[in-house]
Design a protein around this motif. Sequence first.
Motif, PDB file in Angstrom:
ATOM      1  N   ALA A  34     -23.215 -84.548 -32.947  1.00  0.00           N
ATOM      2  CA  ALA A  34     -23.093 -83.575 -34.214  1.00  0.00           C
ATOM      3  C   ALA A  34     -22.054 -82.619 -34.075  1.00  0.00           C
ATOM      4  N   TRP A  76     -24.118 -89.300 -37.728  1.00  0.00           N
ATOM      5  CA  TRP A  76     -23.539 -88.082 -37.473  1.00  0.00           C
ATOM      6  C   TRP A  76     -21.760 -88.209 -37.634  1.00  0.00           C
ATOM      7  N   PRO A 136     -23.803 -91.388 -44.671  1.00  0.00           N
ATOM      8  CA  PRO A 136     -24.643 -91.371 -43.374  1.00  0.00           C
ATOM      9  C   PRO A 136     -25.937 -91.990 -43.502  1.00  0.00           C
ATOM     10  N   LYS A 139     -20.129 -89.383 -41.449  1.00  0.00           N
ATOM     11  CA  LYS A 139     -20.606 -88.441 -42.587  1.00  0.00           C
ATOM     12  C   LYS A 139     -20.164 -88.660 -44.049  1.00  0.00           C
ATOM     13  N   ALA A 152     -26.071 -83.698 -41.504  1.00  0.00           N
ATOM     14  CA  ALA A 152     -25.467 -84.747 -41.628  1.00  0.00           C
ATOM     15  C   ALA A 152     -25.304 -85.219 -42.920  1.00  0.00           C
TER      16      ALA A 152
END
Length: 258
Positions: free
Chosen positions: A73, A26, A32, A29, A140
Amino acid sequence: MAKRNQVGLPSWALALLAALLLTGAWLMKLFPVFLFAGFAPLFALIQRSNKKDFNLQSVEWIFLVLLISYATAHLFEMSLLVRAAWQGILLTTPFIAYRFSRHYLGERLGLLPLIFFWLAVEYLILKFDASGRSVFLADALALKQEWYHWTIHTGYLGVSAWLLICNVILYYAVFQQKLNVYLLVLFALAITVPLVISYVQAEEGVTRQAMLSLYHHMQSKMYPHLYQERGEVAASTSAWVSVLILLFALVKFKTKRK
């Protein structure tokens, strides 16, 4: 003495590994990749329970990892921590449902029902949370839209399915008594083949904004025509399959009680 999984790691170590991988995904990004492995330790945790003993401790660890993951997140924004908590609770239920169905239906389907349950819960969140502020596993990869042009056929939540399938393969390859090289090759293919398909496909895939636009009319005509006809086909199909699995498990439950 703490119970151990097949590779000898205690519960706290599996939970820590999952938390590090998921929070790392997270926070990174732009790349990821940790998300392709972050759920494998959680699968190892839920598989620890034997057929006769439901291991509540494993579920508690899974909830804690998901809470930390979804708080990350939301970038630990205080106003969204409650939302992260209820998402952690909701997304722990697929693991509980999997454990229930496995107890009464056996292990022939492996971890496949867990994928269906997860996608079903994400689909319900999409349908009933009109605020558009919930986080989905697919988010994500929001900055890597070139990785999933094929979502025009599966829907945006097909990305969640892709990530979970890769994690399931990795679990069977690594979290067993012996390392399975063939499954590691399959794991690599499960990542690279959709990437190649995405890069050679000319048509744009479905984005989060397009999904929310279709289901909550936030903006008009942001989604491709094919997606308008099919919607979130992978997630909606998973929801119906999940209902069938749970119904069969309930029938077995009722039958055994008689």
